[in-house]
Design a protein around this motif. Structure first.
Motif, short mmCIF file in Angstrom:
data_model
loop_
_atom_site.label_atom_id
_atom_site.label_comp_id
_atom_site.label_asym_id
_atom_site.label_seq_id
_atom_site.Cartn_x
_atom_site.Cartn_y
_atom_site.Cartn_z
N TRP A 95 -5.76 2.69 -9.79
CA TRP A 95 -6.27 2.17 -8.52
C TRP A 95 -6.06 0.66 -8.39
O TRP A 95 -5.93 -0.05 -9.38
N LYS A 107 0.84 -1.21 0.00
CA LYS A 107 0.00 0.00 0.00
C LYS A 107 0.87 1.25 0.00
O LYS A 107 0.63 2.20 -0.74
N ASP A 166 -4.15 4.75 -6.02
CA ASP A 166 -5.09 4.53 -4.92
C ASP A 166 -5.13 3.05 -4.57
O ASP A 166 -5.36 2.21 -5.45
N GLU A 202 0.99 3.98 -3.05
CA GLU A 202 0.64 5.38 -2.83
C GLU A 202 1.80 6.31 -3.14
O GLU A 202 1.60 7.46 -3.53
N GLU A 238 1.41 7.27 -6.57
CA GLU A 238 0.12 7.92 -6.83
C GLU A 238 -0.93 6.94 -7.36
O GLU A 238 -1.66 7.23 -8.30
#
Length: 439
Positions: A363, A312, A321, A316, A319
């Motif tokens: 994402w 995670k 999600d 992130e 960039e």
């Protein structure tokens, strides 16, 4: 009428020989599903035109070394014009296909000499005869069967053909030398320069072909075992690295707990002395540190939670999600090492797919549910380019096809190890992987 029929069958068999070459290329370097109309026309023109020319040449002589070379050049030019790379490997594959077919033709002609007289054999070799057809038919049927077995049982070899190219170069040269040698033997027999005895030559040719192909098969199997051992070693290294990272993370947490005592003492001092500006400034500094080193509990399974936090944070930073939707897991029948490889590889692939997107929202969604003794894992990610799929397998767009794909292979291996079910799909510009373990 009979002559026309026989000529038609011979043309078909000659076209089949070229068609078999392309079937071998389809299994290795040539992606049939993505050929455009122009490329298909080139291939079928090669098959039809060369099949007709070779068939008419065989009305004159059983085998022509010059025509054999021209066939390699013609098919090679057509194929290289489509693939535009791996030229030497393409030539090697064509040489192997054409040479093996021609050697089988000679083998059956040698063996037929045991039951045919000298004039009949000479008529087969340098004239028009319907007796040529069974010989050509048997050779091509055997090649077709061999190709079918190779596709069914040699999947790993075919997909990693680039690794064995040097071996293919050597084999192709040996087959050409062997073909030339037995062509000379046949000519001398047909024209009475050496004793008329095809059985000995046929058996020696058969023995040499079996030895060459057996050595080739054993060598390829040895290379595959070496690759498997290297893969297992890399898997162990990955497991060790994950454990080391976990221990380092836990040790860092202990250090931060120890530091908190001193930080609280400093804050109490600022509060006691009424230095609220310094109090707020110092609190802001340590709050950033807490946020940076946050290690959230998602499932209660320490290895899985560590991996989720690690991936995670990595996503992130790029960039992307990263959403996590899980239920409490605590423990599972999967070993810690297998979990780290399974989830780590899938999330790495998802992050890599998002990185390749030029525009649009990037994402990743990770889902995990446990119901009684069943475990369900689903990982979805956004896509920029829809991946190519062939025979239920993903095709890489990377230049290095040899080293790519072992992450997904290790995932499938672990799923099979625990009798799980693995599937993937592309849905509305999203790639989705589903895994379920029912025990």
């Amino acid at each position: 009428m009979l002559t026309v029929l026989l000529q038609g069958i011979q043309i078909f068999l000659s076209m089949l020989e070229v068609w078999l070459c392309y079937q071998l290329l389809y299994c290795t370097l040539l992606e049939k599903e993505y050929l455009n109309l122009k490329e298909k026309i080139i291939i079928w023109t090669n098959i039809i035109v060369w099949g007709i020319l070779v068939s008419y040449n065989r009305n004159i002589i059983f085998f022509s070394h010059g025509v054999f070379i021209l066939g390699l050049v013609f098919t090679g030019i057509c194929t290289i014009n489509i693939i535009k790379k791996y030229k030497r490997l393409i030539v090697s594959l064509l040489v192997m296909s054409y040479s093996l077919t021609a050697l089988l033709d000679f083998l059956f002609l040698f063996l037929s000499m045991a039951v045919l007289d000298y004039p009949t054999t000479q008529a087969i070799y340098d004239g028009v005869s319907w007796l040529k057809l069974p010989i050509f038919l048997l050779s091509r049927v055997i090649m077709l069967i061999c190709l079918f077995l190779l596709k069914k049982r040699g999947e790993l070899f075919l997909k990693n053909i680039l690794e064995y190219r040097k071996l293919l170069y050597i084999i192709s040269v040996i087959l050409v030398v062997l073909l030339r040698r037995y062509q000379v033997v046949m000519c001398r027999m047909v024209f009475g320069r050496i004793p008329y005895n095809g059985m000995n030559s046929g058996m020696s040719l058969l023995l040499l072909m079996v030895i060459i192909l057996s050595v080739w098969g054993l060598y390829v199997k040895s290379l595959m075992l070496q690759k498997e051992n290297q893969f297992l070693m890399s898997k162990d290294e990955l497991m060790l690295q994950n454990y080391q990272n976990l221990m380092m993370n836990m040790e860092a947490n202990k250090q931060r707990v120890h530091d908190i005592k001193h930080q609280l003492a400093v804050l109490q001092g600022y509060a006691r002395d009424g230095e609220y500006e310094k109090f707020c400034q110092y609190l802001s500094e340590i709050d950033g540190d807490f946020y940076k080193f946050e290690n959230k509990v998602w499932t209660g399974h320490r290895i899985l939670d560590f991996i989720l936090n690690q991936k995670k944070e990595a996503a992130e930073e790029k960039e992307i999600d990263f959403e996590i939707c899980v239920t409490a897991l605590m423990e599972t029948s999967l070993s810690d090492g297998d979990i780290s490889i399974l989830i780590g590889n899938l999330l790495d692939n998802a992050i890599e797919a998002c990185e390749q997107m030029q525009d649009g929202k990037r994402w990743i969604l990770f889902k995990l549910k446990k119901r009684q003794r069943s475990l369900f894992i689903e990982i979805s990610n956004s896509l920029g380019t829809v991946p190519r799929i062939k025979d239920g397998e993903l095709l890489t767009s990377k230049k290095d096809k040899i080293l790519h794909g072992y992450g997904l292979k290790s995932v499938k291996r672990i799923v099979q190890k625990y009798d799980g079910v693995f599937s993937f799909s592309v849905e509305e510009e999203a790639f989705k992987v589903k895994i379920s373990f029912m025990k």
